[in-house]
Design an enzyme around this catalytic site. Structure first.
Site, mmCIF file in Angstrom:
data_model
loop_
_atom_site.group_PDB
_atom_site.id
_atom_site.type_symbol
_atom_site.label_atom_id
_atom_site.label_comp_id
_atom_site.label_asym_id
_atom_site.label_seq_id
_atom_site.Cartn_x
_atom_site.Cartn_y
_atom_site.Cartn_z
ATOM 1 N N ASP A 5 0.736 -1.059 -0.023
ATOM 2 C CA ASP A 5 -0.062 0.039 -0.103
ATOM 3 C C ASP A 5 0.940 1.273 0.004
ATOM 4 O O ASP A 5 2.392 1.240 0.258
ATOM 5 C CB ASP A 5 -0.973 -0.193 1.054
ATOM 6 C CG ASP A 5 -2.113 0.907 1.084
ATOM 7 O OD1 ASP A 5 -1.889 1.847 0.234
ATOM 8 O OD2 ASP A 5 -3.216 0.881 1.915
HETATM 9 C C1 BGC Z 1 -4.903 3.346 0.078
HETATM 10 C C2 BGC Z 1 -5.044 2.294 -1.166
HETATM 11 C C3 BGC Z 1 -4.723 2.902 -2.438
HETATM 12 C C4 BGC Z 1 -3.586 3.770 -2.375
HETATM 13 C C5 BGC Z 1 -3.298 4.300 -3.853
HETATM 14 C C6 BGC Z 1 -3.671 4.231 -0.067
HETATM 15 O O1 BGC Z 1 -3.760 5.223 0.691
HETATM 16 O O2 BGC Z 1 -5.068 2.645 1.421
HETATM 17 O O3 BGC Z 1 -6.128 1.341 -0.985
HETATM 18 O O4 BGC Z 1 -4.818 1.938 -3.448
HETATM 19 O O5 BGC Z 1 -3.502 4.473 -1.519
HETATM 20 O O6 BGC Z 1 -4.114 5.349 -4.073
#
Ligand code: BGC
Length: 964
Positions: A365
């Site tokens: 993530d």
């Molecule tokens: C989120 C993810 C997301 C990523 C990219 C993160 O803050 O937890 O679910 O895919 O950002 O935007």
């Protein structure tokens, strides 16, 4: 500033301020986002050195003369430094307390975590289903230089590239950089794309076909926009805490519902050639403290989950996703058992890659990667967005550091080869080498601007090269292929009718008894949630609750191409000649000054809502996770007023809720005026059409609750409460309730829910009969021996020549962009580097593994179940037939095991005509019939006594029972 850029930058800015330990600015900046521009332009420091006493008539500098001027500067300086000193002192005290307490508690946390080591990473390429892709991948990876291998596994940095995540290419072998884009609901930051209903609405349909079709349309839109990897579906959070900020991105508070919906979505997305990402692996159940620094603490929260619970609950839907062939898994922000998910070798190497036989690549993530070599050794394959511990600084934990690690021997070459091969294999597996479908040119839209022209890497101050970045390609489909048709079907079938005292469906012509053509019914629509507000896209990343609620906020949200409001759709839907509709899209209608607006109605429809989202944004005091389960913005008060005053007490009130999850309804549901209650979840762009179809009976409601609606938050048990305050420097959250979340908890403690999991009314009635359980195979405790699988690719694992990673001469670097290059040979210090503790322990491959999704025998059918369903009412309708298992009649050793009263294992939705009878079939697999045995470390089927099979219309409404 461009709204999208605003979202991205507010996030970056907020995160940076958190990194510095500042908590308040987040709110400030978010509040500012909703103030007028001139207001938000005021610099906060202006308030610090302004003296209110002198404020009135400040003379000009000239009037003071030089000495006065100096004195004034000194005074102002003194005031400013006094202020600074005070702030500094407060900060020091705050940090001392935090660090002192933190140190104490940190000491209390187990030094090496509670997660056992599991090394080395099982290489990909062991499943015959991926054999061809791995062969092709090997041929490509063999030709890559060290720098190229690193380039395809490391993101280029935040806002370096047009997508939210971008990897570098391996140019010499023709492998492109990949574009990774959110999210589970549609294409984030994209124009001319569909705003589908949220996952929770999809879950509420319980319709496998729609789950698949939504995934497919989503995948197609991604492909046409030049995206390679979609950052969805989301099955974690699972929904342990009903107020969890991101539950709405997933499909409901049950592992089987999540697993089936996730797998169907993946199938749809990947059939379009897009790599799906199942996220967030695993245990990211609340937003508070999910991430280092975001909440002012240096460490993220630890979700402490026991082995059986991990297998039977939180890990289960990920197993389904791997079984469905998912190309990517995103590891989550927080720790699991005191080891960061993205560096947790037991989770990534042991469970995901060995036991579940995952063949694709694990991506972090965004900034969830908290170590360099250690995370690679633990099974992480791709660093996203490539930045290191902090946002947008270009200091990657991989990139050049990964090149160095390979060259100095601290990371085995074999691991990097596996990482690169997994990425390339996933690309081949989805057919992205097919030039007729993928032109390899990358996204034709920019996540960072709405303008046609822009720079590709706005994250770098060096990129001034204006290009066409938005081609505004419409990917929503048209005619009978329009994706709005699927969006509308999901939104409609995702509506759950909770209460109906004969008022619904309404007739478009008003009261049916009146035959004349005059106005015969007056309908009043109330509530801000019925109208357009300031438009669906007014707040970045949908980070505010205004107007009708179509989605939650955060990275899971999208730009709405349009939003059909309930008020508009209802006005359209009623016959204007016979029904007089008035709407008051506010939560504070002028009931006092114009009581007529309430008195005069025959039917009142009140729209209320509850919103939440991702933890990097806050709105109205809600920082990601909700603070309670009530409707928001005065919704309860509005319902009470409307229900008691509608038609001067004689009218009928229908309450419609748009919500991210369960809301408690005790404050109003039993009011005599409340004749119907409808949970419309988060409907996306087709909101109004969906609700009008249900209220007017154009579509018979068939949604079922994907969670329990309790009478209070307390009813869900202590584990269901968000931890709003840290209990240590590494906040600890023990999932001690184990398997008992949502309906399993209500069942165990005999708590009467208001509306149970799986519940939903229809305008017709169904009769269940004729349950037949057929044994296909006799029970046996353990699955067949683990199959050996095929051999993974073999490479020459010699440490490559350092020149493979040296910055090519004349290469012009962009500031902050993450490259794989090192600048000089002397950067490589060969030596002996410590490997993690437990690296030498020889791991025995799990007997529960052997192929994608685990031991193939887990998917063997052991029993089939069939039953008949008949429509006994007067309208065509769809019913969701739910199959639960009970282990109350097992004997022998399994009798000692604690089992929930009922666990969902299968469901089918069928459409049945009036008086028609249909037979529905279910297959029960070995995995369905087993529990996770922590001693045997395997799925075990109870062989003595019998397993109870309960088929019904909800978790509390079992109609038929049989035994296997
Ligand atoms: C989120 C993810 C997301 C990523 C990219 C993160 O803050 O937890 O679910 O895919 O950002 O935007």
């Amino acid at each position: 500033m461009d709204r999208r850029n605003e979202a991205a930058q507010s996030r970056e800015g907020l995160l940076r301020s958190y990194e510095r330990g500042e908590r308040a600015p987040m709110r400030k900046s978010l509040e500012n986002a909703y103030r007028s521009e001139s207001e938000s332009d005021i610099d906060a420091t202006e308030f610090l050195d302004r003296d209110p006493l002198n404020e009135q008539s400040q003379p000009t500098v000239e009037a003071y003369g030089p000495s006065k001027q100096l004195a004034s500067i000194r005074r102002s300086f003194a005031r400013r430094s006094k202020c600074l000193c005070t702030i500094l002192t407060i900060l020091i005290i705050f940090w001392s307390i935090l660090a002192g307490g933190g140190f104490f508690l940190y000491k209390k946390a187990p030094k090496d975590g509670l997660s056992p080591p599991w090394y080395p990473t099982p290489p990909g390429g062991t499943s015959s289903k991926w054999q061809d892709s791995y062969k092709k991948a090997q041929a490509l990876v063999e030709k890559m230089t060290l720098a190229e291998k690193v380039n395809i596994t490391t993101g280029t940095g935040w806002q370096m590239g047009l997508a939210v995540g971008n990897t570098g290419p391996a140019i010499h072998v023709g492998f492109p950089g990949l574009a990774l884009q959110d999210g589970p609901l549609g294409l984030r930051f994209a124009d001319n794309a569909t705003a589908f209903p949220a996952g929770i609405t999809v879950g509420a349909t319980w319709n496998k076909e729609l789950m698949y079709l939504r995934g497919k349309a989503h995948g197609m839109e991604a492909r046409l926009k030049g995206v390679n990897v979609l950052l969805g579906p989301c099955v974690g959070p699972l929904g342990r805490m009903p107020a969890g900020g991101r539950n709405w991105e997933g499909f409901g508070a049950d592992p089987v519902l999540q697993g089936i919906a996730g797998a169907q979505t993946i199938k749809g997305i990947q059939e379009e050639g897009i790599i799906a990402t199942i996220k967030h692996f695993v245990g990211n159940e609340q937003e508070h403290f999910r991430q280092s620094w975001e909440w002012g603490l240096p460490y993220a929260i630890s979700s402490n989950i026991d082995d059986r619970t991990l297998h039977e609950m939180y890990g289960w839907p990920f197993g389904d996703a791997v079984k469905a062939g998912v190309g990517s898994v995103m590891c989550s922000y927080q720790m699991v058992n005191n080891s960061y998910s993205c560096g947790n070798s037991k989770l990534l190497n042991g469970i995901l890659k060995d036991e579940l036989g995952f063949q694709g690549f694990v991506q972090s993530d965004w900034l969830a990667q908290r170590s360099g070599v250690a995370s690679a050794l633990s099974g992480l394959d791709m660093s996203m967005p490539g930045d290191g511990l902090m946002w947008a600084r270009g200091q990657s934990l991989w990139g050049p550091e990964l090149s160095k690690a390979v060259l100095n021997g601290s990371l085995p070459v074999s691991r990097l080869n596996d990482m690169a091969t997994r990425v390339v294999a996933a690309w081949y597996q989805m057919g992205q080498d097919d030039k007729s479908k993928f032109d390899g040119k990358g996204p034709n839209f920019s996540s960072w601007t709405n303008d046609e022209m822009g720079v590709i890497n706005p994250g770098s101050p060096d990129d001034h090269d204006q290009k066409v970045v938005n081609k505004f390609i419409n990917v929503q489909g048209s005619g009978d292929q329009a994706h709005s048709i699927i969006a509308r079907a999901v939104a409609t079938e995702g509506i759950v009718l909770l209460k109906n005292e004969g008022i619904l469906p309404l007739s478009k012509d008003g009261w049916p008894t009146n035959e004349n053509h005059e106005i015969n019914m007056r309908v009043g629509i109330f509530g801000e949630d019925s109208g357009a507000g300031r438009g669906p896209n007014v707040c970045p990343d949908r980070g505010c609750n205004q107007g009708t609620l179509g989605s939650g906020w955060g990275s899971g949200a999208v730009e709405f191409p349009y939003l059909i409001t309930p008020a508009d759709a209802l006005r359209q839907a009623f016959n204007k000649e016979r029904v007089y509709v008035t709407d008051f899209p506010t939560n504070d209608p002028p009931f006092k000054t114009a009581p007529i607006i309430l008195k005069d109605q025959d039917v009142c429809i009140v729209f209320v809502n509850a919103d939440s989202g991702e933890g990097y944004m806050a709105f109205d005091g809600i920082r990601g996770d909700r603070n309670d389960l009530l409707t928001q913005k005065g919704g309860e008060g509005l319902i009470v007023k409307v229900a008691s005053g509608c038609g001067d007490g004689e009218g009928s009130t229908i309450v419609v809720i748009h919500s991210v999850g369960p809301v408690t309804v005790e404050g109003w549901v039993d009011l005599p005026g409340v004749k119907a209650v409808v949970m419309a979840n988060l409907p996306g762009q087709e909101s109004g059409h969906a609700i009008a179809d249900i209220l007017l009976g154009i579509v018979n409601p068939s949604g079922k609750l994907p969670y329990t609606i309790g009478r209070s938050l307390d009813d869900y048990g202590p584990g269901a409460k968000i931890q709003y305050y840290p209990n240590g420097a590494i906040p600890q959250q023990n999932f001690s309730e184990g398997l008992y979340i949502d309906y399993r908890h209500f069942d165990k403690y005999g708590i009467d829910p208001r509306y149970e999991f799986g519940f939903g009314l229809s305008y017709t009635s169904f009769e269940y009969s004729n349950l037949v359980v057929t044994e296909v195979l006799p029970k046996s405790a353990l699955p067949a021996a683990r199959p050996s699988g095929i051999d993974p690719p073999q490479y020459d694992d010699k440490i490559p020549d350092v020149n493979e990673a040296i910055l090519p001469s004349g290469f012009k670097k962009l500031k902050k962009f993450v490259y794989p290059y090192i600048s000089k040979t002397s950067d490589i210090k060969k030596g002996t580097y410590p490997y993690p503790k437990g690296y030498d322990i020889k791991q025995t491959p799990s007997e529960a593994g052997g192929d994608e999704g685990g031991n193939p025998d887990l998917w063997t059918t052991y029993a089939t179940v069939s039953m008949d369903i008949k429509n006994t009412g007067s309208v065509i309708g769809k019913e969701v037939i739910q199959l639960y298992l009970g282990f109350d009649k097992v004997e022998g050793e399994a009798k000692e095991i604690d089992f929930p009263r009922s666990v969902l294992r299968q469901f089918e939705k069928v459409e049945v005509k009036i008086d028609e009878k249909q037979t529905v079939h279910f297959d029960l697999t070995r995995r369905d019939l087993s529990y996770w045995d922590v001693v045997r470390q395997n799925w075990v089927m109870p062989t003595e006594g019998s397993i109870t099979i309960k088929v019904g219309a909800s978790s509390r409404n079992m109609k038929l029972t049989g035994w296997y």
